[in-house]
Each structure stands twice: as structure tokens, then as C-alpha cells.
Design an enzyme around this catalytic site. Structure first.
Site, PDB file in Angstrom:
ATOM      1  N   ALA A  69      42.614   0.580  54.931  1.00 57.44           N
ATOM      2  CA  ALA A  69      42.974  -0.550  54.477  1.00 57.44           C
ATOM      3  C   ALA A  69      43.683  -0.453  53.102  1.00 57.44           C
ATOM      4  CB  ALA A  69      41.584  -1.372  54.367  1.00 57.44           C
ATOM      5  N   GLY A 108      40.359   2.558  57.542  1.00 56.37           N
ATOM      6  CA  GLY A 108      40.945   1.579  58.481  1.00 56.37           C
ATOM      7  C   GLY A 108      42.055   2.236  59.363  1.00 56.37           C
ATOM      8  N   GLU A 111      39.994   3.784  62.148  1.00 58.55           N
ATOM      9  CA  GLU A 111      39.292   2.515  62.836  1.00 58.55           C
ATOM     10  C   GLU A 111      40.416   1.975  63.684  1.00 58.55           C
ATOM     11  OE1 GLU A 111      37.884   0.482  59.174  1.00 58.55           O
ATOM     12  OE2 GLU A 111      36.010   0.587  60.423  1.00 58.55           O
ATOM     13  N   GLU A 131      35.067   5.548  53.307  1.00 56.96           N
ATOM     14  CA  GLU A 131      34.699   4.326  52.605  1.00 56.96           C
ATOM     15  C   GLU A 131      33.519   4.428  51.627  1.00 56.96           C
ATOM     16  OE1 GLU A 131      35.561   4.680  55.898  1.00 56.96           O
ATOM     17  OE2 GLU A 131      36.775   2.873  56.551  1.00 56.96           O
TER      18      GLU A 131
HETATM   19  N1  3HC Z   1      45.327   1.659  49.769  1.00 59.27           N
HETATM   20  C1  3HC Z   1      46.135   1.305  48.268  1.00 59.27           C
HETATM   21  N2  3HC Z   1      46.903   2.264  47.820  1.00 59.27           N
HETATM   22  C2  3HC Z   1      46.556   3.583  48.315  1.00 59.27           C
HETATM   23  C3  3HC Z   1      45.639   3.880  49.260  1.00 59.27           C
HETATM   24  C4  3HC Z   1      44.846   2.833  49.724  1.00 59.27           C
HETATM   25  N3  3HC Z   1      43.996   2.935  50.951  1.00 59.27           N
HETATM   26  N4  3HC Z   1      45.521   5.242  49.362  1.00 59.27           N
HETATM   27  C5  3HC Z   1      46.233   5.721  48.385  1.00 59.27           C
HETATM   28  N5  3HC Z   1      47.015   4.777  47.728  1.00 59.27           N
HETATM   29  C6  3HC Z   1      47.978   4.930  46.673  1.00 59.27           C
HETATM   30  C7  3HC Z   1      47.378   5.646  45.365  1.00 59.27           C
HETATM   31  O1  3HC Z   1      47.160   4.555  44.564  1.00 59.27           O
HETATM   32  C8  3HC Z   1      48.748   6.128  45.001  1.00 59.27           C
HETATM   33  O2  3HC Z   1      49.757   5.171  44.561  1.00 59.27           O
HETATM   34  P1  3HC Z   1      50.655   5.398  43.215  1.00 59.27           P
HETATM   35  O3  3HC Z   1      51.447   6.161  43.642  1.00 59.27           O
HETATM   36  O4  3HC Z   1      50.946   4.046  42.759  1.00 59.27           O
HETATM   37  O5  3HC Z   1      49.686   5.987  42.052  1.00 59.27           O
HETATM   38  C9  3HC Z   1      49.702   6.429  46.235  1.00 59.27           C
HETATM   39  O6  3HC Z   1      49.076   5.634  47.305  1.00 59.27           O
HETATM   40  C10 3HC Z   1      49.576   8.102  46.577  1.00 59.27           C
HETATM   41  O7  3HC Z   1      48.176   8.446  46.652  1.00 59.27           O
HETATM   42  P2  3HC Z   1      47.564   9.720  45.978  1.00 59.27           P
HETATM   43  O8  3HC Z   1      48.427   9.890  44.819  1.00 59.27           O
HETATM   44  O9  3HC Z   1      46.162   9.780  46.341  1.00 59.27           O
HETATM   45  O10 3HC Z   1      48.327  10.699  47.220  1.00 59.27           O
HETATM   46  P3  3HC Z   1      47.910  12.031  47.862  1.00 59.27           P
HETATM   47  O11 3HC Z   1      49.079  12.421  48.721  1.00 59.27           O
HETATM   48  O12 3HC Z   1      47.259  12.939  46.745  1.00 59.27           O
HETATM   49  O13 3HC Z   1      46.748  11.517  48.580  1.00 59.27           O
HETATM   50  C11 3HC Z   1      45.402  10.337  50.270  1.00 59.27           C
HETATM   51  C12 3HC Z   1      46.714  10.754  49.834  1.00 59.27           C
HETATM   52  C13 3HC Z   1      44.501  11.271  50.783  1.00 59.27           C
HETATM   53  C14 3HC Z   1      45.793   9.202  51.331  1.00 59.27           C
HETATM   54  C15 3HC Z   1      44.572   9.776  49.219  1.00 59.27           C
HETATM   55  O14 3HC Z   1      45.600   8.766  48.591  1.00 59.27           O
HETATM   56  C16 3HC Z   1      43.360   8.941  49.456  1.00 59.27           C
HETATM   57  O15 3HC Z   1      42.388   9.527  49.841  1.00 59.27           O
HETATM   58  N6  3HC Z   1      43.337   7.610  49.763  1.00 59.27           N
HETATM   59  C17 3HC Z   1      42.192   6.638  50.065  1.00 59.27           C
HETATM   60  C18 3HC Z   1      41.739   6.761  51.408  1.00 59.27           C
HETATM   61  C19 3HC Z   1      40.638   5.955  51.717  1.00 59.27           C
HETATM   62  O16 3HC Z   1      39.598   5.785  50.808  1.00 59.27           O
HETATM   63  N7  3HC Z   1      40.921   5.006  52.727  1.00 59.27           N
HETATM   64  C20 3HC Z   1      39.722   4.056  52.983  1.00 59.27           C
HETATM   65  C21 3HC Z   1      40.268   2.724  52.275  1.00 59.27           C
HETATM   66  S1  3HC Z   1      38.946   1.736  52.619  1.00 59.27           S
HETATM   67  C22 3HC Z   1      39.260   0.858  54.060  1.00 59.27           C
HETATM   68  O17 3HC Z   1      40.048   1.600  54.957  1.00 59.27           O
HETATM   69  C23 3HC Z   1      38.117   0.079  54.422  1.00 59.27           C
HETATM   70  C24 3HC Z   1      38.281  -0.177  56.012  1.00 59.27           C
HETATM   71  O18 3HC Z   1      37.162   0.170  56.688  1.00 59.27           O
HETATM   72  C25 3HC Z   1      38.274  -1.730  56.269  1.00 59.27           C
END
Ligand code: 3HC
Length: 712
Positions: A69, A108, A111, A131
């Protein structure tokens, strides 16, 4: 909940051989923001309605499938279409829907893949439900569909650990139906889709299946809930994840899904999750910050002490050739030995492959003179914290190093410009303030000197990133950001010792607030002589006779901390357990009497308020002065370098969570009783008056910077 029109370009749609290829394209990570959800829903419904389409294929553009998400949306109420509802429609499709995991599928994103009927993945894909690391639970059916696929125990392991797994492991677990060979995931996915169509494969909807829970021992869920809550105290999500998986076993799909949705919302609104989400963004490297970095292959580390050796370990294990330089033969031999022993221990613990460990050790060479730095692309000086010594080192480096070499100092408090002025190339000089132990601690303050060039700053940031560290750019000024705030925090600790609190009482109060350690235990661990020396070097040392008085007296009484078994506490031989020492109490009492301080009870609430408000006020001053570039930076520094509780998001975020007006009122109260140290920072007063937070200030600043085309 307002609905918005879909933006179709975020989900490309084309047809190949009767297969609708839906490509999610929301760079950089294809997060499922509201317009993406709307576009995906529209594309799925259109493909369903089109009689020429026999199957649907969902893939991500670029390197990611979908990273989840859009975390930024979680600070506001959810907007339709909700991800849950989109996924229910995907799952309900009457034609087979195939997820092609071309790269990372997280949260997500996974998911979404679980709502599809079939999943194939390229070998490079990783899958996970992280998450919990944001204080959340999978909120779009992950707690329900994953257990149906892999069983309750394996699903809990993935969701409570939050650690992504490789595609091969996902295939073994049954999450991925087909592992794709070759480098073209789309072509592999299309071939798989054609096979499914040819075989007239029916949609496999996980919602219609039951969770295999026959093998679970009685009390399984109660035991797992207890473990999960204990492992991650302060978070709602771990207990809720177990509750939702138990519901997946015991309740119909719709009821358990609704429960998971409610629990997700509770987590989303919790301060702990807000704090972790804030830190997620605070800890992202600023985009473009490493652009223009010079190539660094060989690094010279000057000084083979604990810090130098720690830095060398991080460099060597991240692929850099390192020459460790120290004029003392014994020191350099001990340093090299420590490096090898630490890397071997990492191999023994399984943290590093044995070949990688051997290669890292082989990358480290030693030398006795600074001439050996001549071949390096980057020099990191980690010698004694003395201006005279550092200037001498930099003057020599200036003579021996080529013109394009980046010269970094690992000073923790000294003036980087004064160090740079010992060279004829101040533009090449930058601070890289590592934290001890440098091979473990993730934070590096990257100190911009007056003359540091953009390429030098970018190089320092890029090297820190390659070392797996979190590099944060700060301005030059005593103690930079972290240590300058530490002095304000420590000042209150020291004053309260004289006023009537014991070291143990102060440490206990701050630990129950969530600090990893109390300031007195930290001082003993670091060595009290270090701060003593820094205070002696400091030209603008405050003249208040109470200033760090107890710390100075302890050192002058030969109490250096854990290293000689006596500091603010005493230690039994071989033990790190801090024990209250009557000798320290006597020393403090005598000094308080000498200074005419009337001792009193200092309550735990006062201890926490004085230490944390001192941090916030100093942090606000650093923002005003431009030494800290954002409040988020301050938070990332304090959570990664000083053990500030992550569940409170850092001092500046914490200030917002209790309200800046309340913080200001507290500070004004302390000013009345404790004097001008407590003069409120102008920025704090201004934000409090406007009902704003430090986050608002960050947002305003980055909007202005973006308007001016500035990349931090
Ligand atoms: N939402 C919004 N922005 C996100 C994002 C997300 N889920 N994941 C990454 N970004 C953004 C980062 O803030 C960054 O932005 P910037 O360039 O403006 O600084 C850009 O994307 C690139 O991210 P990284 O610098 O971290 O890039 P990497 O290549 O090093 O890593 C990644 C990529 C492994 C995907 C890492 O970004 C990551 O772990 N992201 C989070 C994943 C996560 O936690 N997902 C779960 C979200 S909660 C959810 O899905 C709820 C659901 O159950 C309903």
C-alpha cells in the site's frame, strides 16, 4: 469517503493471445495508492467484461511487482476504492487471474498476489508481509488468505517476523505455483497463462478454502499470542495478527476479514504505528543525494583503535579495499586482529558466508605511515579527538594524497572547517561521524563543511549507503546534531544528580520511557574520560559551576566507567551490571552541599520531561540554525544513534504527539525554576503558536525546496 476518477496510465492494459496484461506502473515501487487501486479495479472489470479475454495477468513495471500500500496515505482516513474491495473483485473474477511477480511483492503487493488465482515468480523476486515493522497487520486479506495457502504456523512466522523470503522458498511453501526461468518475467508469465487457459484451469479462490489447522497443538494461538506480544512490546499488531489468523481458522472468511480490517484501522491510528511510519520515511536516503559521487574502491582508515577497526570492518565487508594506518605497530596489529576476529565471529554466527568473510579479511592491509593513504580514493581519519592531532594528520594527508581524494574526519564534536583549514583543499574535506561500535551502528552523520563540494558530500553519502549505513547530512557546529542534543540531555541528567536524583533513578525513569539505556549507564559504557576530554577541548564551555560537575568529579576520582569497573555505578569483575555505589552518592552529596544546592525528591515524570524537553528544544534550535536539515533527520539520528524509542518516532515527532503547546508550556515552567538554559527556541514558540508540528515545518520546507528545484 470520496471516490476519485481512475487514472488509467497507472495500470497499463493490453491484450496478447486473449490474455489481458495489466501492468502496474507507479514508480518507484508501484505502491497501491488510491489512483492505482481505482485504475486496477477498472482494468480488471473491463477485462472481465470483454468476451475476447480468456485470462488476466497482473505484473509490475520496472524492478518491483508492488511494494505494498502507499504508506503515505495511512496518515489520513482510507479512500475508496479500498484495497480490500479491489482484491475481492480480483478474486471474484470468473477468468483465471495470474500474478506475475517480476520483483519485490511486499505487504499489499503480496496480498494482491494472494487474491489472484495463480502466482508465478521470477527467481529474483522476494515476497513478504512486513507490515508489523510499521506497527500494522496485513490489512487487505493477508491474514486470511496466507494461512489458507501455507497453514497457520507458517503464515504467522511470515507475518510476525516481517522478513521477506526468496521466490524459491515461496515456491517450497506453496505461495508461488510456478518459478519462472530466464530473465523475461512477462514472457514466462504469458507462457504460464497460456498453459492455464489451454488446460481450462478454473480460478482458485483462496477465500473458498479452509485453513489446515488439524496439526496445531491445543493452546497454539494463546501461546503464540503471548510470545508475539512479548517479542514486540508496545505494539498492537503482533497480538492482532495472531487473533486474525485464529479467526481465519474459526470464522467464515467475511467475518474474519472484517475483523482484520477493524484491527488494521486500530493499528493505523496508534501512536506507535504513526511513529514507525514516520521513521520509515525519515530513514529513506534522500533521492538524488548520491548523484555525482566519485568512485571509491580503496579506502584508507587512519587510527587502528576501536572506532577505526569498526569502520574498517564495515568497509571491508561491503567490498572496499582498506588500508588501516597507525604509527603504533602494536595498535595496528591489535586492530587487524580485532577486524579478523569480528568478521570470523560473524561467519560463525551465520551472518556472513564463509567465503565472503575470508574475502573481507583479505581486503584489509595495514601500514604505519600516512604515505600509505596515497593510493586511496577516500581517507577516513579516526584518531584521538584532539584538534591539534587531527590538524597534523590532515596537513600530512594534504601533502601525500592525490587531488581527487576525499578526506573525511570521524570527529564527533570538533569543527570540521578548522580541520579542513589544515589543508589546501578544504572543499575535499567532509565529516563522517560514525557511532561506536562502528561495524554495528547504522548511523553516520555526514558533516558538510563550509567548503565541502557537492561531489564530496555525494561521495560520503554513497559510501555510507554502500556500507549499509544510514547517512544523514548535517551542518558543522559543536557536536553537529546528535551530540549537541546529547549535551542538552546530559546537562539535565547531571543537574538532577546534584538536585537529588540517583543515577539509577534517572536511568530507570528514562528506560521506562523507552530509551535503550539510561544516560548514566551509557556514560559508563562509553568511558567517562571521553566526554571529559571533549569538554576540555571545547572553547565555548558553559561557565555554570554545576555544568557536568558530577561527570568531571567522577573522572578526577579515577572513575572512568565500565573500563575500570567504577563510574557512575560500580561493576563486579567481568560483569556489565551497573550497581549503585555509596561512594558516588557521597561524592554527589558533598558537591551539592559545596554548591549550596538543596536536595529534594525528583519525580520520574520530571526526569523524563527535563531530559526529553531539553532534546526537543535543542533540536528546534538546530533546525533554526540550519545545522539539522529537517526534524525527520533529527528523529532518525536520535533513534539510530542514541537509542531513542522508535515507538515514539524520535524527539521531534514525540513533541508533536504530545502537542507543541504542552512542550512549550513545560519548557517555560522549567525556565522559571531552572533559568536561561530553558529559553524556548524561537521555532518551537512559533510553531506552537500556529498550532503546527515539526512535521508541518518539514513539509513546508520540502515544498519550498522542491519549488526551487533543490535536491538535498
Ligand atoms: N509506500 C510509499 N512509498 C514507498 C513505499 C510504500 N509502500 N515503499 C517505498 N516507498 C518510497 C520510498 O519512500 C522512497 O521514496 P523517495 O525516493 O522519495 O525517498 C522510494 O519509494 C524508494 O524506496 P527505497 O529507497 O526504500 O528503495 P529500495 O530499492 O532501497 O527498497 C523496497 C525498495 C524494498 C520496496 C523498500 O522501499 C521497502 O521496504 N518498502 C516498504 C515495503 C512495505 O513496508 N510494504 C508494506 C506497506 S504497508 C501495506 O502494504 C499495508 C497493507 O497490508 C494494506
Amino acid at each position: 469517503m470520496a471516490s476519485e476518477a481512475p487514472a488509467p496510465s497507472l495500470v497499463g492494459s493490453r491484450t496478447e493471445d486473449g490474455v489481458a496484461v495489466l501492468t502496474i506502473a507507479n514508480p518507484p515501487v508501484n505502491a497501491l495508492a488510491q489512483p492505482v487501486r481505482a485504475a486496477l479495479l477498472a482494468a480488471v472489470l473491463a477485462a472481465e467484461a470483454d468476451p475476447a479475454i480468456r485470462a488476466l495477468l497482473i505484473i509490475g513495471s520496472g524492478k518491483q511487482f508492488v511494494a505494498g500500500a502507499d504508506i503515505r496515505e495511512f496518515d489520513a482516513p482510507p479512500r475508496v476504492p479500498l484495497l480490500n474491495d479491489v482484491l475481492l473483485k480480483v478474486e471474484a473474477a470468473t477468468k483465471p487471474v495470474i500474478a506475475v511477480l517480476n520483483g519485490t511483492a511486499l505487504g499489499g503487493g503480496l496480498e494482491l498476489a494472494l487474491a489472484c488465482h495463480y502466482r508465478c515468480a521470477s527467481g529474483a523476486a522476494t515476497l513478504g508481509l512486513p507490515e508489523v515493522k510499521l506497527g500494522l497487520l496485513p490489512g487487505a486479506g493477508g491474514t486470511q488468505r496466507l494461512p489458507r495457502l501455507v497453514g497457520a504456523a507458517a503464515a504467522l512466522e511470515l507475518m510476525l517476523g516481517g522478513v521477506p523470503i526468496a521466490a524459491t522458498r515461496a515456491r517450497d511453501l506453496g505461495i508461488v505455483d510456478r518459478l519462472l526461468g530466464g530473465s523475461d518475467a512477462l514472457a514466462g508469465g504469458l507462457a504460464y497463462a497460456r498453459e492455464l487457459v489451454a488446460a481450462k484451469a478454473a480460478p482458485r479462490r483462496l477465500r473458498d478454502e479452509r485453513v489446515a489447522a488439524d496439526g496445531l497443538e491445543p493452546g497454539f494461538f494463546a501461546a503464540r499470542r503471548l510470545e508475539a506480544v512479548r517479542a514486540l512490546p508496545g505494539l498492537l499488531a503482533p497480538g492482532y495478527i495472531v487473533e486474525c489468523v485464529e479467526a481465519a481458522v474459526q470464522q467464515p472468511f467475511e467475518a474474519a476479514l472484517a475483523l482484520s480490517r477493524r484491527r488494521f484501522e486500530e493499528c493505523r491510528e496508534s501512536v506507535a504505528s504513526r511513529s514507525l511510519r514516520h521513521l520509515f520515511f525519515a530513514e529513506r536516503p534522500s533521492s538524488g543525494a548520491s548523484a555525482g559521487a566519485l568512485v571509491v574502491k580503496q579506502v584508507a582508515v587512519i587510527g587502528a583503535g576501536t572506532m577505526g577497526a569498526g569502520i574498517a570492518i564495515s568497509l571491508a565487508t561491503s567490498g572496499h579495499a582498506v588500508v588501516l594506518i597507525d604509527p603504533s605497530e602494536a595498535a595496528v596489529a591489535a586492530g587487524a586482529e580485532r577486524i579478523a576476529a569480528t568478521i570470523e565471529a560473524a561467519v560463525a554466527k551465520g551472518r556472513l558466508a564463509s567465503a565472503a568473510g575470508a574475502e573481507a579479511i583479505a581486503r584489509v592491509t595495514t601500514a604505519a605511515t600516512l604515505e600509505a593513504a596515497a593510493g586511496a580514493d577516500l581517507v577516513i581519519e579516526a584518531v584521538f579527538e584532539s584538534m591539534a592531532v587531527k590538524r597534523e594528520v590532515f596537513a600530512t594527508l594534504d601533502r601525500v594524497c592525490g587531488p581527487s581524494v576525499v578526506l573525511a574526519t570521524n570527529t564527533s564534536t570538533l569543527d570540521v572547517d578548522e580541520i579542513a583549514s589544515a589543508t589546501r583543499r578544504p572543499g575535499a574535506v567532509v565529516g563522517m561521524h560514525f557511532f561506536s561500535p562502528a561495524n554495528i551502528m547504522r548511523l553516520v552523520e555526514i558533516v558538510r563543511g563550509r567548503a565541502s563540494t557537492p561531489a564530496v558530500m555525494a561521495t560520503a553519502l554513497a559510501v555510507a549507503r554502500r556500507m549499509g549505513k544510514l547517512g544523514i547530512v548535517v551542518g558543522n557546529g559543536f557536536g553537529f546534531v546528535g551530540n549537541r542534543m546529547l549535551y542538552a540531555y546530559g546537562r539535565e541528567n547531571q543537574l538532577m544528580l546534584l538536585e537529588g536524583a540517583t543515577p539509577a533513578a534517572i536511568d530507570a525513569a528514562l528506560k521506562s520511557f523507552g530509551m535503550a539505556m539510561g544516560p548514566n549507564a551509557v556514560g559508563d559504557l562509553a568511558g567517562l574520560d571521553i566526554g571529559y576530554r571533549v569538554r576540555r577541548e571545547r572553547k565555548d564551555r558553559p561557565t555554570d559551576p554545576r555544568y557536568y560537575r558530577v561527570a568531571d568529579l567522577l573522572v578526577e576520582a579515577g572513575r572512568l566507567g565500565q573500563k575500570n569497573g567504577r563510574g557512575a555505578y560500580r561493576y563486579e569483575p567481568g560483569s556489565r551490571e551497573p550497581l549503585p555505589d555509596p561512594a558516588v552518592e557521597a561524592l554527589i552529596l558533598a558537591e551539592a552541599a559545596r554548591l549550596g544546592i538543596v536536595r529534594r525528591e525528583v519525580a520520574a515524570e520530571e526526569i523524563v520531561a527535563r531530559c526529553t524537553f531539553a532534546l526537543i528544544n535543542e533540536g528546534a534550535r538546530l533546525l533554526e540554525e540550519g545545522i539539522a536539515l529537517s526534524a525527520a533527520d533529527v528523529d532518525a539520528i536520535w533513534c539510530n544513534g542514541y537509542g531513542f524509542p522508535r515507538l515514539r518516532g524520535g524527539p521531534m515527532f514525540y513533541a508533536g504527539s504530545i502537542g507543541l503547546a504542552a512542550v512549550l508550556a513545560g519548557i517555560e515552567g522549567f525556565r522559571r525554576t531552572h533559568g536561561p538554559d530553558w529559553t524556548p527556541a524561537g521555532l518551537l514558540a512559533e510553531l506552537a503558536a500556529g498550532g503546527l508540528s515539526f512535521e508541518d515545518w518539514d513539509r513546508r520546507r520540502s515544498a519550498t525546496a522542491a519549488g526551487q528545484g533543490v535536491v538535498r
